[in-house]
Design an enzyme around this catalytic site. Sequence first.
Site, PDB file in Angstrom:
ATOM      1  N   ASN A  35      61.917  35.530  96.046  1.00 49.10           N
ATOM      2  CA  ASN A  35      62.056  36.418  94.804  1.00 49.10           C
ATOM      3  C   ASN A  35      60.808  36.468  94.213  1.00 49.10           C
ATOM      4  O   ASN A  35      60.495  36.207  92.950  1.00 49.10           O
ATOM      5  CB  ASN A  35      62.798  35.307  94.146  1.00 49.10           C
ATOM      6  CG  ASN A  35      63.369  36.115  92.506  1.00 49.10           C
ATOM      7  OD1 ASN A  35      63.539  37.232  92.418  1.00 49.10           O
ATOM      8  ND2 ASN A  35      63.602  35.422  91.771  1.00 49.10           N
ATOM      9  N   ASP A  58      59.575  28.252 103.931  1.00 47.18           N
ATOM     10  CA  ASP A  58      60.973  28.011 103.382  1.00 47.18           C
ATOM     11  C   ASP A  58      61.120  26.627 103.325  1.00 47.18           C
ATOM     12  O   ASP A  58      61.076  25.743 104.441  1.00 47.18           O
ATOM     13  CB  ASP A  58      62.187  28.573 104.043  1.00 47.18           C
ATOM     14  CG  ASP A  58      63.565  28.282 103.641  1.00 47.18           C
ATOM     15  OD1 ASP A  58      64.502  28.894 103.992  1.00 47.18           O
ATOM     16  OD2 ASP A  58      63.856  27.221 102.835  1.00 47.18           O
ATOM     17  N   LEU A  59      61.239  25.808 102.364  1.00 49.42           N
ATOM     18  CA  LEU A  59      61.250  24.409 102.190  1.00 49.42           C
ATOM     19  C   LEU A  59      62.487  23.576 102.696  1.00 49.42           C
ATOM     20  O   LEU A  59      62.376  22.519 103.042  1.00 49.42           O
ATOM     21  CB  LEU A  59      61.165  23.874 100.612  1.00 49.42           C
ATOM     22  CG  LEU A  59      59.496  24.105  99.808  1.00 49.42           C
ATOM     23  CD1 LEU A  59      59.818  23.764  98.483  1.00 49.42           C
ATOM     24  CD2 LEU A  59      58.821  23.122 100.850  1.00 49.42           C
ATOM     25  N   SER A 124      66.817  22.808  83.370  1.00 47.20           N
ATOM     26  CA  SER A 124      67.039  23.804  82.680  1.00 47.20           C
ATOM     27  C   SER A 124      68.185  23.528  81.566  1.00 47.20           C
ATOM     28  O   SER A 124      68.845  22.399  81.820  1.00 47.20           O
ATOM     29  CB  SER A 124      67.795  25.017  83.579  1.00 47.20           C
ATOM     30  OG  SER A 124      68.366  26.064  82.481  1.00 47.20           O
ATOM     31  N   TYR A 148      74.698  27.646  89.932  1.00 49.14           N
ATOM     32  CA  TYR A 148      73.341  27.494  89.544  1.00 49.14           C
ATOM     33  C   TYR A 148      73.026  26.204  88.667  1.00 49.14           C
ATOM     34  O   TYR A 148      72.325  25.277  88.960  1.00 49.14           O
ATOM     35  CB  TYR A 148      72.812  28.593  88.916  1.00 49.14           C
ATOM     36  CG  TYR A 148      71.417  28.303  88.217  1.00 49.14           C
ATOM     37  CD1 TYR A 148      71.393  28.279  86.756  1.00 49.14           C
ATOM     38  CD2 TYR A 148      70.239  28.376  88.895  1.00 49.14           C
ATOM     39  CE1 TYR A 148      70.208  27.859  86.027  1.00 49.14           C
ATOM     40  CE2 TYR A 148      68.934  27.927  88.280  1.00 49.14           C
ATOM     41  CZ  TYR A 148      69.254  27.886  87.051  1.00 49.14           C
ATOM     42  OH  TYR A 148      67.971  27.424  86.271  1.00 49.14           O
ATOM     43  N   LYS A 152      71.297  22.118  89.203  1.00 47.36           N
ATOM     44  CA  LYS A 152      70.429  21.490  88.348  1.00 47.36           C
ATOM     45  C   LYS A 152      70.817  20.152  87.991  1.00 47.36           C
ATOM     46  O   LYS A 152      70.059  19.063  88.064  1.00 47.36           O
ATOM     47  CB  LYS A 152      69.949  22.258  87.222  1.00 47.36           C
ATOM     48  CG  LYS A 152      69.353  23.605  87.389  1.00 47.36           C
ATOM     49  CD  LYS A 152      67.827  23.473  87.895  1.00 47.36           C
ATOM     50  CE  LYS A 152      67.113  24.727  88.309  1.00 47.36           C
ATOM     51  NZ  LYS A 152      65.772  24.280  88.966  1.00 47.36           N
ATOM     52  N   ARG A 230      69.017  32.045  70.667  1.00 49.91           N
ATOM     53  CA  ARG A 230      68.396  31.461  71.640  1.00 49.91           C
ATOM     54  C   ARG A 230      67.038  30.804  71.516  1.00 49.91           C
ATOM     55  O   ARG A 230      66.565  31.301  70.512  1.00 49.91           O
ATOM     56  CB  ARG A 230      68.221  32.103  73.118  1.00 49.91           C
ATOM     57  CG  ARG A 230      69.539  32.639  73.804  1.00 49.91           C
ATOM     58  CD  ARG A 230      70.349  31.468  74.405  1.00 49.91           C
ATOM     59  NE  ARG A 230      71.645  32.019  75.158  1.00 49.91           N
ATOM     60  CZ  ARG A 230      72.839  32.304  74.403  1.00 49.91           C
ATOM     61  NH1 ARG A 230      72.878  32.086  73.218  1.00 49.91           N
ATOM     62  NH2 ARG A 230      73.646  32.404  75.413  1.00 49.91           N
ATOM     63  N   ASP A 295      78.649  33.133  78.380  1.00 49.63           N
ATOM     64  CA  ASP A 295      77.504  33.047  77.274  1.00 49.63           C
ATOM     65  C   ASP A 295      78.015  32.233  76.430  1.00 49.63           C
ATOM     66  O   ASP A 295      79.042  31.955  75.950  1.00 49.63           O
ATOM     67  CB  ASP A 295      77.272  34.327  76.584  1.00 49.63           C
ATOM     68  CG  ASP A 295      76.298  35.138  77.441  1.00 49.63           C
ATOM     69  OD1 ASP A 295      75.753  34.583  78.108  1.00 49.63           O
ATOM     70  OD2 ASP A 295      75.834  36.425  76.865  1.00 49.63           O
TER      71      ASP A 295
HETATM   72  C1  WQD Z   1      69.809  35.743  76.196  1.00 47.76           C
HETATM   73  C2  WQD Z   1      70.707  36.425  75.063  1.00 47.76           C
HETATM   74  C3  WQD Z   1      72.658  37.260  75.916  1.00 47.76           C
HETATM   75  C4  WQD Z   1      70.963  40.275  78.332  1.00 47.76           C
HETATM   76  C5  WQD Z   1      69.876  32.449  81.188  1.00 47.76           C
HETATM   77  C6  WQD Z   1      70.564  31.604  81.811  1.00 47.76           C
HETATM   78  C7  WQD Z   1      69.788  30.063  81.876  1.00 47.76           C
HETATM   79  C8  WQD Z   1      68.202  30.349  82.119  1.00 47.76           C
HETATM   80  C9  WQD Z   1      67.681  31.244  81.143  1.00 47.76           C
HETATM   81  C10 WQD Z   1      67.409  29.638  84.066  1.00 47.76           C
HETATM   82  C11 WQD Z   1      72.282  36.130  75.119  1.00 47.76           C
HETATM   83  C12 WQD Z   1      71.910  38.320  75.244  1.00 47.76           C
HETATM   84  C13 WQD Z   1      71.059  39.281  77.527  1.00 47.76           C
HETATM   85  C14 WQD Z   1      71.372  41.658  77.948  1.00 47.76           C
HETATM   86  C15 WQD Z   1      72.037  40.664  75.634  1.00 47.76           C
HETATM   87  N1  WQD Z   1      67.930  30.604  83.532  1.00 47.76           N
HETATM   88  N2  WQD Z   1      71.649  39.485  76.256  1.00 47.76           N
HETATM   89  N3  WQD Z   1      71.885  41.750  76.523  1.00 47.76           N
HETATM   90  O1  WQD Z   1      72.053  33.614  79.140  1.00 47.76           O
HETATM   91  O2  WQD Z   1      70.560  32.469  77.233  1.00 47.76           O
HETATM   92  O3  WQD Z   1      69.950  31.976  79.730  1.00 47.76           O
HETATM   93  O4  WQD Z   1      68.500  32.618  81.242  1.00 47.76           O
HETATM   94  O5  WQD Z   1      67.338  28.474  83.971  1.00 47.76           O
HETATM   95  O6  WQD Z   1      70.210  29.351  82.853  1.00 47.76           O
HETATM   96  O7  WQD Z   1      71.767  31.357  81.629  1.00 47.76           O
HETATM   97  O8  WQD Z   1      69.464  34.221  78.875  1.00 47.76           O
HETATM   98  O9  WQD Z   1      68.230  36.227  78.371  1.00 47.76           O
HETATM   99  O10 WQD Z   1      70.496  36.135  79.851  1.00 47.76           O
HETATM  100  O11 WQD Z   1      70.562  36.018  77.482  1.00 47.76           O
HETATM  101  O12 WQD Z   1      72.613  40.998  74.721  1.00 47.76           O
HETATM  102  O13 WQD Z   1      71.114  42.812  78.423  1.00 47.76           O
HETATM  103  O14 WQD Z   1      70.735  37.861  75.043  1.00 47.76           O
HETATM  104  O15 WQD Z   1      74.157  37.601  75.431  1.00 47.76           O
HETATM  105  O16 WQD Z   1      72.748  35.995  74.078  1.00 47.76           O
HETATM  106  P1  WQD Z   1      70.446  32.903  78.714  1.00 47.76           P
HETATM  107  P2  WQD Z   1      69.656  35.802  78.647  1.00 47.76           P
END
Ligand code: WQD
Length: 339
Positions: A35, A58-59, A124, A148, A152, A230, A295
């Site tokens: 990735n 690959d670990l 996370s 996922y 964690k 967020r 969400d």
């Molecule tokens: C943020 C906000 C969406 C995309 C995720 C993982 C979490 C961590 C961080 C690994 C939310 C809104 C998003 C879009 C939108 N990853 N949104 N339109 O879901 O808080 O966290 O990434 O550790 O585990 O869950 O981040 O950026 O996806 O969303 O409206 O096209 O943006 O609804 O409110 P999230 P996100």
Amino acid sequence: MRVLVSGGAGYIGSHTVIRLVEAGHDVVVVDDFSNAKPTVVGRLEALTGRPIPVHAIDLTDTDKTEHLFAHEQIDAVIHFAGFKAVGESVAKPLAYYQNNLDSTFSLLRAMDRHDVRTLVFSSSATVYGAEPELPMTEDLPTSATNPYGWTKVMIEQILSDVAASDDRWRIAALRYFNPVGAHASGDIGEDPSGIPNNLMPFVAQVAVGRREQLSVFGDDYDTVDGTGVRDYIHVDDLAAGHVAALDTVGSRAEPMSVWNLGTGQGVSVLQVIKAFERASGRPIPYEIAPRRAGDIAASYADPARANADLGWRATKTIDDMCADTWRWQSKNPNGYPDA
Ligand code: WQD
């Protein structure tokens, strides 16, 4: 210290490599490039002014992991490597459990065999589960709503039990909130493959003309403007938090520590859109779409423990995050080159 950075070619790993070198550490990167693009290594060598040893393995391969520790003098490890797409983990749970857990088992066993027992683990805020109290503190119970997130939660439990079994370990689990932004040079940044799941890279791709418009997943949440809130944290602040944890954890009395890395401030989707328009000077067309499954309305940290224990705090604003993201995206409209 000579620090092994697993997943060091990834988004947060690459930014942490730079901060480690700036702090005087030596760095070795291990990454399977599942990735990440190899071209990031050249960017890191240019930005740090030194060669970066990279092991493309690959670990989960215990023989290759053993070989790495036998041939590199490692003093400490920062463990980022792992699959991390929430939606993909629901579709491919076995791949997520096997990869994220087996790579951690393989790493821990090699560390133990070679007397390397200082570890910073990339956890996370997702471990706070579906309806966390706000602001989130480290003593809240952990759970998950997807494979996922469970990896964690499980790895944190494994690390806690390993630390309890042998107090020579010094382990830090860092719970990130929403990492965004890019190095000020604009030469490294977030480069998701395919359609971005996360908000900031999607907004950046709309601004640069790669995507037509943003879908805002719901505007009927109980928040300041109805859209999701967020705790966005600049990836450079996050990288600095890792260096602080690495430099602190060895002198902690307890074998295991947990720290939130967040700003403590919540920002809504619409506020991100407005900030990105200010930073880029480009309109971000959007439509209100249905809520996304899984969400939560709001998520933001109480970072007081990290502020106190690590002498660390997030410094960058959402405007800084958008300006740095925009510099990366406009300099690299299609992300990293393939070769
Ligand atoms: C943020 C906000 C969406 C995309 C995720 C993982 C979490 C961590 C961080 C690994 C939310 C809104 C998003 C879009 C939108 N990853 N949104 N339109 O879901 O808080 O966290 O990434 O550790 O585990 O869950 O981040 O950026 O996806 O969303 O409206 O096209 O943006 O609804 O409110 P999230 P996100």
